[in-house]
Design an enzyme around this catalytic site. Structure first.
Site, PDB file in Angstrom:
ATOM      1  N   GLY A  31       0.802  -1.217   0.000  1.00 43.45           N
ATOM      2  CA  GLY A  31       0.000   0.000   0.000  1.00 43.45           C
ATOM      3  C   GLY A  31       0.835   1.266   0.000  1.00 43.45           C
ATOM      4  N   LEU A  33       0.398   3.708  -2.189  1.00 41.10           N
ATOM      5  CA  LEU A  33       0.769   3.477  -3.589  1.00 41.10           C
ATOM      6  C   LEU A  33       1.299   4.731  -4.273  1.00 41.10           C
ATOM      7  CD1 LEU A  33      -2.199   1.165  -4.613  1.00 41.10           C
ATOM      8  CD2 LEU A  33       0.017   0.546  -3.644  1.00 41.10           C
ATOM      9  N   HIS A  34       2.296   4.507  -5.133  1.00 43.69           N
ATOM     10  CA  HIS A  34       2.891   5.584  -5.931  1.00 43.69           C
ATOM     11  C   HIS A  34       2.962   5.100  -7.381  1.00 43.69           C
ATOM     12  CE1 HIS A  34       6.403   3.040  -5.663  1.00 43.69           C
ATOM     13  NE2 HIS A  34       6.452   3.165  -4.345  1.00 43.69           N
ATOM     14  N   HIS A  37       4.127   1.479  -8.141  1.00 40.33           N
ATOM     15  CA  HIS A  37       3.098   0.438  -7.989  1.00 40.33           C
ATOM     16  C   HIS A  37       2.139   0.467  -9.182  1.00 40.33           C
ATOM     17  CE1 HIS A  37       3.937   1.286  -3.543  1.00 40.33           C
ATOM     18  NE2 HIS A  37       4.169  -0.009  -3.632  1.00 40.33           N
ATOM     19  N   GLN A 155      14.362  -9.361  -3.755  1.00 38.77           N
ATOM     20  CA  GLN A 155      13.032  -9.924  -3.519  1.00 38.77           C
ATOM     21  C   GLN A 155      12.518 -10.639  -4.777  1.00 38.77           C
ATOM     22  OE1 GLN A 155       9.739  -7.815  -1.379  1.00 38.77           O
ATOM     23  NE2 GLN A 155       9.038  -7.350  -3.437  1.00 38.77           N
ATOM     24  N   VAL A 178      10.500   2.593 -11.423  1.00 39.23           N
ATOM     25  CA  VAL A 178      10.016   3.949 -11.740  1.00 39.23           C
ATOM     26  C   VAL A 178      10.723   4.926 -10.796  1.00 39.23           C
ATOM     27  CG1 VAL A 178       8.005   5.464 -11.827  1.00 39.23           C
ATOM     28  CG2 VAL A 178       7.802   3.072 -12.543  1.00 39.23           C
ATOM     29  N   SER A 187       9.507   5.081  -3.664  1.00 38.47           N
ATOM     30  CA  SER A 187       9.345   4.134  -2.559  1.00 38.47           C
ATOM     31  C   SER A 187       8.419   4.742  -1.526  1.00 38.47           C
ATOM     32  CB  SER A 187      10.710   3.857  -1.910  1.00 38.47           C
ATOM     33  OG  SER A 187      10.531   3.238  -0.654  1.00 38.47           O
ATOM     34  N   ARG A 189       8.788   4.450   1.472  1.00 37.10           N
ATOM     35  CA  ARG A 189       9.628   4.920   2.580  1.00 37.10           C
ATOM     36  C   ARG A 189      10.256   6.288   2.287  1.00 37.10           C
ATOM     37  NH1 ARG A 189      10.596  -0.969   3.327  1.00 37.10           N
ATOM     38  NH2 ARG A 189       9.826  -1.449   5.441  1.00 37.10           N
TER      39      ARG A 189
HETATM   40  P1  AMP Z   1       5.843  -2.550  -1.662  1.00 33.01           P
HETATM   41  O1  AMP Z   1       4.501  -1.922  -1.520  1.00 33.01           O
HETATM   42  O2  AMP Z   1       6.984  -1.652  -1.314  1.00 33.01           O
HETATM   43  O3  AMP Z   1       5.929  -3.923  -1.012  1.00 33.01           O
HETATM   44  O4  AMP Z   1       6.012  -2.829  -3.226  1.00 33.01           O
HETATM   45  C1  AMP Z   1       5.061  -3.579  -3.921  1.00 33.01           C
HETATM   46  C2  AMP Z   1       5.599  -3.889  -5.282  1.00 33.01           C
HETATM   47  O5  AMP Z   1       5.876  -2.674  -5.989  1.00 33.01           O
HETATM   48  C3  AMP Z   1       6.919  -4.677  -5.248  1.00 33.01           C
HETATM   49  O6  AMP Z   1       6.922  -5.633  -6.279  1.00 33.01           O
HETATM   50  C4  AMP Z   1       7.941  -3.599  -5.486  1.00 33.01           C
HETATM   51  O7  AMP Z   1       9.139  -4.080  -6.057  1.00 33.01           O
HETATM   52  C5  AMP Z   1       7.207  -2.704  -6.459  1.00 33.01           C
HETATM   53  N1  AMP Z   1       7.777  -1.361  -6.468  1.00 33.01           N
HETATM   54  C6  AMP Z   1       8.023  -0.578  -5.393  1.00 33.01           C
HETATM   55  N2  AMP Z   1       8.597   0.576  -5.781  1.00 33.01           N
HETATM   56  C7  AMP Z   1       8.723   0.525  -7.130  1.00 33.01           C
HETATM   57  C8  AMP Z   1       9.249   1.407  -8.126  1.00 33.01           C
HETATM   58  N3  AMP Z   1       9.777   2.576  -7.807  1.00 33.01           N
HETATM   59  N4  AMP Z   1       9.204   1.003  -9.413  1.00 33.01           N
HETATM   60  C9  AMP Z   1       8.671  -0.202  -9.752  1.00 33.01           C
HETATM   61  N5  AMP Z   1       8.159  -1.073  -8.861  1.00 33.01           N
HETATM   62  C10 AMP Z   1       8.190  -0.726  -7.563  1.00 33.01           C
END
Ligand code: AMP
Length: 279
Positions: A31, A33-34, A37, A155, A178, A187, A189
């Site tokens: 979640g 989301l950016h 995602h 991961q 992205v 991210s 974070r």
């Molecule tokens: P998370 O919500 O951080 O667990 O990420 C969920 C999914 O989105 C994972 O497969 C991440 O690798 C992917 N993700 C997170 N940040 C990015 C990004 N900047 N570009 C592409 N995929 C991302």
């Protein structure tokens, strides 16, 4: 777009789509989301008629003292964004739904070796938590395809390996990272950064790009890694690791490796940032 919290409703919706002969894609997330995602959602639409996103802040993948409690939870906004991006269904279970016997009592999935390197060395148990929850989500949704970001490169490899080892009938697709206009990988974070830290943060990507160029120019790996760590420290980041790796195994790269990736993690204020680039 519907949002489902319980397993029977999820299974009923998936069974309905399957009965119509539709392909299903899964995009697991935590979640907040950016655009990173949402690019996974966009790519998922190219692979299947139906796209399911999950939002679950998975306690099993956070260590003691990590940011599980502080992790941003923005379900209402996330739901809007997913609907606008063409997602068909959001699965947002509670902890007790996925871990009915408590997280300590739950069966675990471990991918040995790969899980112990790099981020796994700094965050013991993290990839067991990731593999366990992704395995469970894959069993619940039974998608034809599941999409993961290359931003979390280790991961992605752990999940590919789990799917191969357990013969799970799903295709795993990696999606390019992205970035913000200044190069910082998007991210959830990044929201922990103060404005001053946010200005420092692109140094991580820039150090990786410089390191990749040095490796292409024939630089010696240990010295390239050291230079990158020094660049991070000079920019005010606290490097955790910078490592040139074989792209498929994450073993330290040797000159014979044709595909290499450089991965780095660094702490900046409250945030632990990770990123990687191909050589
Ligand atoms: P998370 O919500 O951080 O667990 O990420 C969920 C999914 O989105 C994972 O497969 C991440 O690798 C992917 N993700 C997170 N940040 C990015 C990004 N900047 N570009 C592409 N995929 C991302």
């Amino acid at each position: 777009m519907d949002c489902i919290n319980d397993i029977p409703s999820l299974r009923a919706q998936i069974a309905h789509w399957r009965a119509q002969g539709e392909r299903v894609a899964l995009v697991p997330t935590m979640g907040n989301l950016h655009a990173g995602h949402l690019s996974l959602i966009g790519e998922a639409r190219r692979h299947a008629q139906r796209v399911v996103a999950s939002i679950f802040v998975n306690p099993l993948q956070f260590g003691p003292g990590e940011d599980f409690a502080a992790y941003p939870r923005t379900l209402a906004e996330d739901r809007e964004r997913l609907g606008a991006a063409g997602c068909d269904l959001l699965f947002a279970p509670g902890v007790e739904t996925l871990y009915p016997h408590g997280q300590e009592g739950h069966t675990r999935v471990e991918v040995p070796g790969l899980s112990d390197l790099l981020c796994g060395a700094s965050r013991p148990g993290h990839f067991v938590g990731v593999a366990t929850v992704v395995c469970k989500l894959l069993n619940l949704v039974q998608p034809d395809v599941a999409l993961f970001g290359e931003k979390d490169y280790q991961q992605l490899l752990v999940i590919r390996r789990m799917v191969e080892d357990l013969a799970l009938p799903v295709e795993i697709v990696g999606v390019p990272t992205v970035r913000e206009p200044d190069g910082l990988a998007m991210s959830s974070r990044n929201g922990y950064l103060t404005p001053a830290e946010r200005a420092q943060a692109p140094a991580l990507y820039h150090a990786l790009c410089a390191a990749a160029q040095s490796v292409r120019d024939g630089g010696e790996v240990a010295s390239v890694e050291r230079t990158a760590r020094e660049a991070l420290a000079a920019a005010g980041l606290e490097p955790d690791y910078v490592q040139v790796c074989a792209a498929r195994t994450l073993a330290p790269a040797s000159p014979e490796d044709r595909e290499r990736v450089i991965l780095a993690a660094a702490r900046l204020g409250r945030a632990r940032l990770i990123d990687n680039v191909n050589v």
